[in-house]
Design an enzyme around this catalytic site. Structure first.
Site, PDB file in Angstrom:
ATOM      1  N   PRO A   2       0.841  -1.210   0.000  1.00 16.31           N
ATOM      2  CG  PRO A   2      -0.658  -1.534   1.741  1.00 16.31           C
ATOM      3  CD  PRO A   2       0.650  -2.030   1.192  1.00 16.31           C
ATOM      4  CD  GLU A   3       3.702   3.374  -3.943  1.00 10.92           C
ATOM      5  OE1 GLU A   3       4.008   4.577  -3.851  1.00 10.92           O
ATOM      6  OE2 GLU A   3       4.105   2.642  -4.851  1.00 10.92           O
ATOM      7  CG  HIS A  89      -3.518 -14.479   6.786  1.00  6.24           C
ATOM      8  ND1 HIS A  89      -2.275 -14.907   7.197  1.00  6.24           N
ATOM      9  CD2 HIS A  89      -3.907 -15.328   5.809  1.00  6.24           C
ATOM     10  CE1 HIS A  89      -1.920 -15.978   6.501  1.00  6.24           C
ATOM     11  NE2 HIS A  89      -2.901 -16.248   5.654  1.00  6.24           N
ATOM     12  NE  ARG A 107       5.347 -10.447   2.425  1.00  2.00           N
ATOM     13  CZ  ARG A 107       6.186  -9.932   1.539  1.00  2.00           C
ATOM     14  NH1 ARG A 107       5.710  -9.320   0.468  1.00  2.00           N
ATOM     15  NH2 ARG A 107       7.478 -10.012   1.715  1.00  2.00           N
ATOM     16  NE  ARG A 151      19.059  15.239   1.170  1.00  2.00           N
ATOM     17  CZ  ARG A 151      18.032  14.576   1.699  1.00  2.00           C
ATOM     18  NH1 ARG A 151      17.599  13.482   1.132  1.00  2.00           N
ATOM     19  NH2 ARG A 151      17.446  15.021   2.777  1.00  2.00           N
TER      20      ARG A 151
END
Ligand SMILES: [Zn+2]
Length: 271
Positions: A2-3, A89, A107, A151
């Site tokens: 998921p973003e 789960h 997971r 950077r």
């Protein structure tokens, strides 16, 4: 994984419905990424005031303290008036008088962590290093350019690092760089002000569009209301190696940067 848009879509799917709910019991399943940090019994009777988001964390604000929720690699949250028996789960049920918020996480890289306040060390440990939010007024184009100038690494991994601007994950970094016409390998400090401005606008646009469309995934993200995300169907470059650029028909190329796949158009995206 998921973003940010999926996390925001998840938040929008239940924030209004859970606000005002009283906690009856918090049931934790198998260990997640970090321990809860409090006896779940102490949450009984607490009232949920709102659901906020910081980066990819959801902050369930209670009348005393808060719960920080993270979906990890494979987690999803569902808030429903009732839930079936927990499956193997399902690792958290927050039972309230308005329904049950369930974390499903095969997971188990997700997390549910209690903190006494947003300013506490417990919360700071998880949130303290995060950059500015791309979807609120704090994301400023001038400050963004100034930070990039510090950077020397290529722009794509700099975006992914999350300490300048938070939540620009792999899909959205590739898409935003395409939209801004910037080669992902360009070193961040070389971006001119106009190009940094275009990238700033592209990041906001690509994330806001994904939230509007319901989040995305390469696997099987489903929002808490059961709607599948579909941003991936409109990706300009992500996952399209070898396919023609939608603007110029040049085959999209891929490369690996920092162990993550990057997709770009060699014609539209300049050094
Ligand atoms: Zn192109």
């Amino acid at each position: 994984m998921p973003e940010l848009p999926e996390v925001e879509v998840t938040r929008l799917s239940f924030a209004a419905r859970i606000a005002g709910a009283r906690v009856q019991i918090l049931r934790m399943g198998k260990p997640l990424r970090w321990p809860l940090g409090v006896d779940p019994q102490t949450l009984r009777g607490r009232q949920v005031q709102s659901v906020q988001r910081r980066g990819k964390y959801l902050l369930l604000m209670l009348d005393e303290g808060l719960l920080l929720l993270h979906l990890g690699m494979s987690g999803s949250l569902n808030f429903s008036p009732s839930q079936p028996e927990p499956g193997p789960h399902d690792h958290m049920d927050l039972v309230t008088d308005r329904g049950v918020l369930r974390l499903h996480d095969p997971r188990r890289f997700g997390a549910v962590v209690w903190a006494p306040s947003e300013a506490s060390p417990q919360a700071h440990k998880l949130l303290g290093h995060l950059g500015v939010e791309p979807l609120d007024g704090g994301f400023d184009a001038l400050a963004f350019h100034a930070a990039l100038r510090q950077r020397r690494a290529p722009i794509k991994p700099v975006l992914l690092a999350g300490d300048i601007v938070v939540g620009v994950g792999n899909i959205y970094a590739s898409e935003a760089l395409y939209m801004a016409g910037i080669r992902p390998t360009l070193r961040a400090h070389k971006l001119s002000r106009p190009r940094a401005d275009r990238l700033h606008a592209a990041i906001v646009e690509v994330l806001a569009r994904a939230v509007r469309q319901g989040g995305s995934t390469l696997r099987d993200f489903v929002s808490a209301e059961g709607k599948t995300g579909y941003f991936q169907l409109e990706a300009a470059v992500y996952g399209r190696a070898g396919l023609p650029c939608r603007a110029c028909s040049t085959p999209i190329r891929s490369l690996v940067q920092g162990q993550r796949s990057t997709f770009y158009c060699p014609t539209c995206q300049k050094h």
